[in-house]
Structure formats: C-alpha cells, structure tokens
Design a protein around this motif. Structure first.
Motif, PDB file in Angstrom:
ATOM      1  N   ALA A 341       0.834  -1.203   0.000  1.00 31.91           N
ATOM      2  CA  ALA A 341       0.000   0.000   0.000  1.00 31.91           C
ATOM      3  C   ALA A 341       0.869   1.254   0.000  1.00 31.91           C
ATOM      4  O   ALA A 341       0.607   2.215  -0.742  1.00 31.91           O
ATOM      5  CB  ALA A 341      -0.920  -0.011   1.215  1.00 31.91           C
ATOM      6  N   TYR A 390       0.270  -4.262  -9.504  1.00 36.29           N
ATOM      7  CA  TYR A 390       0.373  -5.531  -8.784  1.00 36.29           C
ATOM      8  C   TYR A 390       0.479  -5.303  -7.280  1.00 36.29           C
ATOM      9  O   TYR A 390       0.089  -6.176  -6.485  1.00 36.29           O
ATOM     10  CB  TYR A 390       1.570  -6.338  -9.289  1.00 36.29           C
ATOM     11  CG  TYR A 390       1.271  -7.051 -10.590  1.00 36.29           C
ATOM     12  CD1 TYR A 390       0.723  -8.328 -10.588  1.00 36.29           C
ATOM     13  CD2 TYR A 390       1.509  -6.434 -11.813  1.00 36.29           C
ATOM     14  CE1 TYR A 390       0.426  -8.976 -11.782  1.00 36.29           C
ATOM     15  CE2 TYR A 390       1.225  -7.074 -13.007  1.00 36.29           C
ATOM     16  CZ  TYR A 390       0.677  -8.348 -12.983  1.00 36.29           C
ATOM     17  OH  TYR A 390       0.380  -8.978 -14.172  1.00 36.29           O
ATOM     18  N   ARG A 392      -1.170  -2.787  -5.786  1.00 35.94           N
ATOM     19  CA  ARG A 392      -2.567  -2.534  -5.415  1.00 35.94           C
ATOM     20  C   ARG A 392      -3.355  -3.836  -5.376  1.00 35.94           C
ATOM     21  O   ARG A 392      -4.248  -4.013  -4.549  1.00 35.94           O
ATOM     22  CB  ARG A 392      -3.190  -1.536  -6.387  1.00 35.94           C
ATOM     23  CG  ARG A 392      -2.613  -0.124  -6.278  1.00 35.94           C
ATOM     24  CD  ARG A 392      -3.505   0.890  -6.969  1.00 35.94           C
ATOM     25  NE  ARG A 392      -3.557   0.682  -8.398  1.00 35.94           N
ATOM     26  CZ  ARG A 392      -2.798   1.313  -9.297  1.00 35.94           C
ATOM     27  NH1 ARG A 392      -1.883   2.187  -8.879  1.00 35.94           N
ATOM     28  NH2 ARG A 392      -2.925   1.082 -10.580  1.00 35.94           N
ATOM     29  N   ARG A 393      -3.016  -4.755  -6.265  1.00 42.08           N
ATOM     30  CA  ARG A 393      -3.713  -6.045  -6.272  1.00 42.08           C
ATOM     31  C   ARG A 393      -3.455  -6.807  -4.967  1.00 42.08           C
ATOM     32  O   ARG A 393      -4.375  -7.445  -4.430  1.00 42.08           O
ATOM     33  CB  ARG A 393      -3.263  -6.898  -7.467  1.00 42.08           C
ATOM     34  CG  ARG A 393      -4.072  -8.184  -7.604  1.00 42.08           C
ATOM     35  CD  ARG A 393      -3.649  -9.021  -8.791  1.00 42.08           C
ATOM     36  NE  ARG A 393      -2.383  -9.698  -8.568  1.00 42.08           N
ATOM     37  CZ  ARG A 393      -1.891 -10.656  -9.358  1.00 42.08           C
ATOM     38  NH1 ARG A 393      -2.565 -11.013 -10.437  1.00 42.08           N
ATOM     39  NH2 ARG A 393      -0.742 -11.226  -9.091  1.00 42.08           N
ATOM     40  N   GLU A 394      -2.234  -6.767  -4.457  1.00 39.76           N
ATOM     41  CA  GLU A 394      -1.945  -7.417  -3.176  1.00 39.76           C
ATOM     42  C   GLU A 394      -2.874  -6.884  -2.089  1.00 39.76           C
ATOM     43  O   GLU A 394      -3.420  -7.651  -1.289  1.00 39.76           O
ATOM     44  CB  GLU A 394      -0.491  -7.173  -2.761  1.00 39.76           C
ATOM     45  CG  GLU A 394       0.538  -7.965  -3.532  1.00 39.76           C
ATOM     46  CD  GLU A 394       1.944  -7.729  -3.001  1.00 39.76           C
ATOM     47  OE1 GLU A 394       2.087  -7.339  -1.821  1.00 39.76           O
ATOM     48  OE2 GLU A 394       2.898  -7.923  -3.767  1.00 39.76           O
ATOM     49  N   VAL A 395      -3.038  -5.563  -2.084  1.00 41.73           N
ATOM     50  CA  VAL A 395      -3.888  -4.947  -1.070  1.00 41.73           C
ATOM     51  C   VAL A 395      -5.346  -5.329  -1.295  1.00 41.73           C
ATOM     52  O   VAL A 395      -6.064  -5.732  -0.362  1.00 41.73           O
ATOM     53  CB  VAL A 395      -3.726  -3.414  -1.076  1.00 41.73           C
ATOM     54  CG1 VAL A 395      -4.636  -2.779  -0.030  1.00 41.73           C
ATOM     55  CG2 VAL A 395      -2.270  -3.027  -0.814  1.00 41.73           C
ATOM     56  N   GLY A 396      -5.802  -5.234  -2.529  1.00 50.04           N
ATOM     57  CA  GLY A 396      -7.201  -5.532  -2.836  1.00 50.04           C
ATOM     58  C   GLY A 396      -7.578  -6.973  -2.555  1.00 50.04           C
ATOM     59  O   GLY A 396      -8.655  -7.257  -2.007  1.00 50.04           O
ATOM     60  N   ARG A 397      -6.701  -7.908  -2.921  1.00 48.38           N
ATOM     61  CA  ARG A 397      -6.987  -9.321  -2.651  1.00 48.38           C
ATOM     62  C   ARG A 397      -7.087  -9.586  -1.153  1.00 48.38           C
ATOM     63  O   ARG A 397      -7.932 -10.360  -0.706  1.00 48.38           O
ATOM     64  CB  ARG A 397      -5.889 -10.201  -3.262  1.00 48.38           C
ATOM     65  CG  ARG A 397      -5.832 -10.192  -4.781  1.00 48.38           C
ATOM     66  CD  ARG A 397      -6.956 -10.957  -5.418  1.00 48.38           C
ATOM     67  NE  ARG A 397      -6.892 -12.395  -5.144  1.00 48.38           N
ATOM     68  CZ  ARG A 397      -7.815 -13.257  -5.529  1.00 48.38           C
ATOM     69  NH1 ARG A 397      -8.891 -12.833  -6.175  1.00 48.38           N
ATOM     70  NH2 ARG A 397      -7.685 -14.542  -5.257  1.00 48.38           N
ATOM     71  N   HIS A 398      -6.216  -8.923  -0.395  1.00 51.74           N
ATOM     72  CA  HIS A 398      -6.260  -9.121   1.051  1.00 51.74           C
ATOM     73  C   HIS A 398      -7.554  -8.558   1.642  1.00 51.74           C
ATOM     74  O   HIS A 398      -8.187  -9.191   2.500  1.00 51.74           O
ATOM     75  CB  HIS A 398      -5.057  -8.455   1.708  1.00 51.74           C
ATOM     76  CG  HIS A 398      -5.024  -8.611   3.200  1.00 51.74           C
ATOM     77  ND1 HIS A 398      -4.931  -9.840   3.823  1.00 51.74           N
ATOM     78  CD2 HIS A 398      -5.101  -7.695   4.198  1.00 51.74           C
ATOM     79  CE1 HIS A 398      -4.933  -9.671   5.130  1.00 51.74           C
ATOM     80  NE2 HIS A 398      -5.048  -8.382   5.393  1.00 51.74           N
ATOM     81  N   VAL A 399      -7.970  -7.399   1.162  1.00 49.71           N
ATOM     82  CA  VAL A 399      -9.190  -6.786   1.676  1.00 49.71           C
ATOM     83  C   VAL A 399     -10.413  -7.648   1.353  1.00 49.71           C
ATOM     84  O   VAL A 399     -11.293  -7.864   2.198  1.00 49.71           O
ATOM     85  CB  VAL A 399      -9.364  -5.367   1.087  1.00 49.71           C
ATOM     86  CG1 VAL A 399     -10.752  -4.817   1.392  1.00 49.71           C
ATOM     87  CG2 VAL A 399      -8.295  -4.431   1.627  1.00 49.71           C
ATOM     88  N   LEU A 400     -10.459  -8.171   0.131  1.00 50.60           N
ATOM     89  CA  LEU A 400     -11.659  -8.889  -0.312  1.00 50.60           C
ATOM     90  C   LEU A 400     -11.701 -10.337   0.144  1.00 50.60           C
ATOM     91  O   LEU A 400     -12.784 -10.871   0.419  1.00 50.60           O
ATOM     92  CB  LEU A 400     -11.757  -8.828  -1.838  1.00 50.60           C
ATOM     93  CG  LEU A 400     -12.021  -7.438  -2.427  1.00 50.60           C
ATOM     94  CD1 LEU A 400     -11.939  -7.492  -3.943  1.00 50.60           C
ATOM     95  CD2 LEU A 400     -13.376  -6.906  -1.980  1.00 50.60           C
ATOM     96  N   THR A 401     -10.561 -10.993   0.214  1.00 54.30           N
ATOM     97  CA  THR A 401     -10.562 -12.438   0.473  1.00 54.30           C
ATOM     98  C   THR A 401      -9.701 -12.842   1.661  1.00 54.30           C
ATOM     99  O   THR A 401      -9.713 -14.012   2.052  1.00 54.30           O
ATOM    100  CB  THR A 401     -10.047 -13.205  -0.766  1.00 54.30           C
ATOM    101  OG1 THR A 401      -8.641 -12.948  -0.933  1.00 54.30           O
ATOM    102  CG2 THR A 401     -10.799 -12.788  -2.024  1.00 54.30           C
TER     103      THR A 401
END
Length: 411
Positions: A341, A390, A392-401
């Motif tokens: 982040a 990529y 941001r994807r690490e952060v988004g995946r953690h938030v969602l799943t």
C-alpha cells in the motif's frame, strides 16, 4: 564547489564530522548535512558519466554507510526506522545516491536475513570496521546464475542485466542456483574478484549515477563457508529469510518520497525567488497567485500523508526485526500488504509531484540549467522496477478475500 572538493576526510579524524551521532535525530541531521553537500552540484553531476566514487566516500565518511552496524565496531547501531529516514533525506538532493545508499543498506543487512549466527557476527564486524560499500548482482528477471559445487568451493557462472552499485562497491552479493537442484545460494564476494566484470552500460533517462549496469560472472569462486545460512551444505530456513522484499520495497518508498520532497522544496524556492504571477491574474506576486498557492498546499498535504504512512509501516517492520526468530508467515504477509500500500501511494504521489511542479514554475524553469526534470526522470525510471498495479492487487486481494502475498522476489 564539487563533492570531491568538499568531501570530509573522515569521522573523528579531522574531517567535517568529528563526532558520531548517537540518537535518531542526530543521524537525521547528519543525513541532512550530507544532502546539503550533494545538492551543491546535483544538476551538473546528473549529466556526468563518471562513477560516483566521491559520493560513496561521503556516505562512508559521514558514518551513514555503517549506520546499521554494531556500535562496538564503530557502527551507528540504529534501527531500520532511522535508516529509512536517512535514505529519504539523502534522496532529496540526489535520487541516484539515495538509491545506491538504500540498496547498500539492504545488502549490508543480508547476513542478518539469511546468515547463520556466526556469519552474521563475522560479516557485520568486517563490514563495519572496514566500511564496506555493498552492491548486488541479484536481478531475478534474468536467467539464474549457475553454481557448481567443487568440494569446499562454490563457483558462480552467469550474467545479470543490472547490478546496482557495481563499480563503486567494495563487495558484491551474488545469488544463483546450485547445479542440478533448485537450491538458491547467496554469498558475498569482493567486487574485484577474478571473473567478476562490471560493464559501463547503464544509459537510462533517470537514476543515471546508480552504477546499475550489467555484470558478467565468469567462474567466480568462493568458499562454501560463505554460503549464507548453510550449515554442512544444508540451508537453515526461517520466515525472517523472506523479509528482504518488504525491506527493499520500503527502501524504494523512501527514496521516491525523498525525490518528491526534493522536487517540491526546489520548486518552492524557485517560486519564491523567480516565478512571476500570470499577466491576467489580479495579483502582482506569484506568492499571491491562488492557483500556485493551491498547488503547493495540495502537493504538500499528499506528501505528508504518504510520509506518515511510510513511517508507520517502518515502525511495524521494526517490530519484526526485533524478534526475527519468531516472525510468523501471517505476520510477514500482513506486513507485506502494508508495504504494498505504501509503495503504491508513494509511486503515484512522487510521479504527480515531480511532473506537476512545472505548473507553479513557468516556462523559464524548463531551462536545462535548472535541472527540474531530473526529479521526474529519476522517479519515472525506478518506479518501473515492478508494476504498481500488482501492489494494489496485493492490497485488494487481502481486503476482499483475506489472501496474503506468497513470498516471491517481488511480494
């Protein structure tokens, strides 16, 4: 005055600095002193092609190069929280030297990450007492360097496209794969080792003086005893081994923010002294031009916010350093999400500031003699190291799943 002319001869030996800082605040002041020296001819040096030997000597003579080293061997004994701030300060004046310094500190710490207790003690004593400056030939996007096992000796053979620190380093970290296995081995070798050839082929638009050219590794030999973390040719794993990526990504964050701060401070000084109000405005002084005032307020608020995030994440990381042997996979993964982040925000803010300052400067500020473009060129060059989406994807995946990043060379 050039760095070579102004460079101190040594700490405690009649040079510019006669004492060693002992507190984080004193170390930050020391880094600001170094940045002041670096800033004097930063524009001219950005155009140069010679290796930054004087700049590295400055880092050594100021004590910054050994800030993480044990106090009993002449080091600063400081934490990574302080080290990140020092990287940021140095980068305000020269992004290239901020990068060199940050990479050096990572490789200085490499024994702590991977080595055995005996290796850690030996490397840190030698590196601190002899003031080694580290480089690293560890670009993971290239083919693996091959390692042959010749009894008591390891033989590295291959090439790397990038080797930051190359010709200005005293020692170089090599990494490769043991032939016939999937075992990766790190080792520190002298940079003047037979078979280690650095090529002067770094010719990029930014970070021009990072000594990041390619390297040929032609049967470079080292003892098995230098294989980091190996006992009787068997690696001793722990989760802390994988903290190299969160460390180097926070190094990136901090020299990006340092470059952005340097751009904003330099632009503000130009605005105060040179920028003129627009002829159709209702004011006579650029300092009263509402659009200019708004721009500096906007950029400063954004930079302060990311600096605060970077400092908070550094403090979280220090807690992991403080109990290296008990760090869990979950703790490491959660920390990497926070680092990702910070990396994403630092990239975006640094690019916005370094490109946007021209709106507050005016056309005359594009003269090459001012060198305002170097800030954007430096950030733009290094932020392509690994794609920010990529992160941001690490952060988004953690938030969602709840997914945590799997340790790789980039996560």
């Amino acid at each position: 005055m050039t760095i070579t002319e102004n460079r101190p001869s040594g700490t405690g030996a009649g040079g510019r600095w006669t004492t060693t800082p002992t507190t984080p605040e004193e170390w930050i002041d020391r880094a600001r002193d170094v940045a002041t020296i670096l800033a004097e001819d930063a524009v001219a040096r950005d155009r140069g092609t010679e290796p930054p030997l004087a700049e590295v000597a400055l880092l050594k003579d100021s004590g910054l190069a050994t800030v993480l080293g044990p106090v009993e061997f002449g080091g600063g004994g400081q934490t990574w929280e302080t080290a990140y701030r020092l990287i940021r300060e140095v980068a305000t004046a020269d992004g290239s030297i901020g990068q060199l310094y940050g990479y050096h500190l990572l490789w200085f710490w490499a024994a702590r990450l991977v080595g055995t207790p005996e290796q850690i003690a030996a490397v840190e004593q030698a590196a601190t007492e002899s003031r080694w400056f580290f480089g690293g030939a560890v670009n993971p996007r290239d083919n693996d360097v091959e390692i042959a096992d010749e009894g008591d000796t390891l033989v590295y053979h291959g090439a790397k496209t990038f080797s930051t620190g190359s010709r200005v380093s005293d020692v170089t970290v090599l990494e490769g794969v043991l032939s016939g296995t999937d075992t990766h081995i790190f080792a520190i070798v002298p940079s003047n080792s037979e078979g280690l050839t650095f090529h002067d082929d770094w010719d990029n638009i930014g970070q021009r003086r990072t000594e990041s050219g390619s390297v040929t590794i032609d049967n470079v030999r080292t003892d098995w005893s230098s294989a980091a973390g190996f006992v009787d040719k068997v690696f001793q794993p722990r989760v802390y081994n994988t903290l190299n990526v969160p460390i180097i990504q926070l190094v990136f964050v901090n020299f990006y923010l340092g470059i952005a701060r340097g751009a904003l401070d330099s632009a503000a000084e130009y605005t105060r002294t040179t920028t003129r109000a627009w002829l159709h405005s209702t004011v006579d002084n650029a300092l009263d031009e509402p659009y200019i005032v708004d721009l500096y307020g906007d950029y400063t608020a954004k930079l302060w916010a990311v600096e605060a995030l970077a400092d908070a994440v550094a403090a979280e990381q220090q807690q992991l350093h403080d109990r290296a042997d008990s760090v869990t996979e979950a703790e490491r993964g959660e920390h990497e999400v926070r680092v990702a982040a910070a990396k994403a925000r630092a990239t975006e803010v640094a690019l916005e500031i370094t490109a946007g300052i021209f709106e507050a400067l005016g056309a005359r500020a594009t003269a090459s003699s001012h060198g305002f473009d170097r800030f954007w060129r430096n950030v733009r060059t290094h932020t392509l190291h690994d794609p920010v989406f990529y992160k941001r994807r690490e952060v988004g995946r953690h938030v969602l799943t709840g997914e945590l990043p799997t340790p790789t060379w980039y996560s």
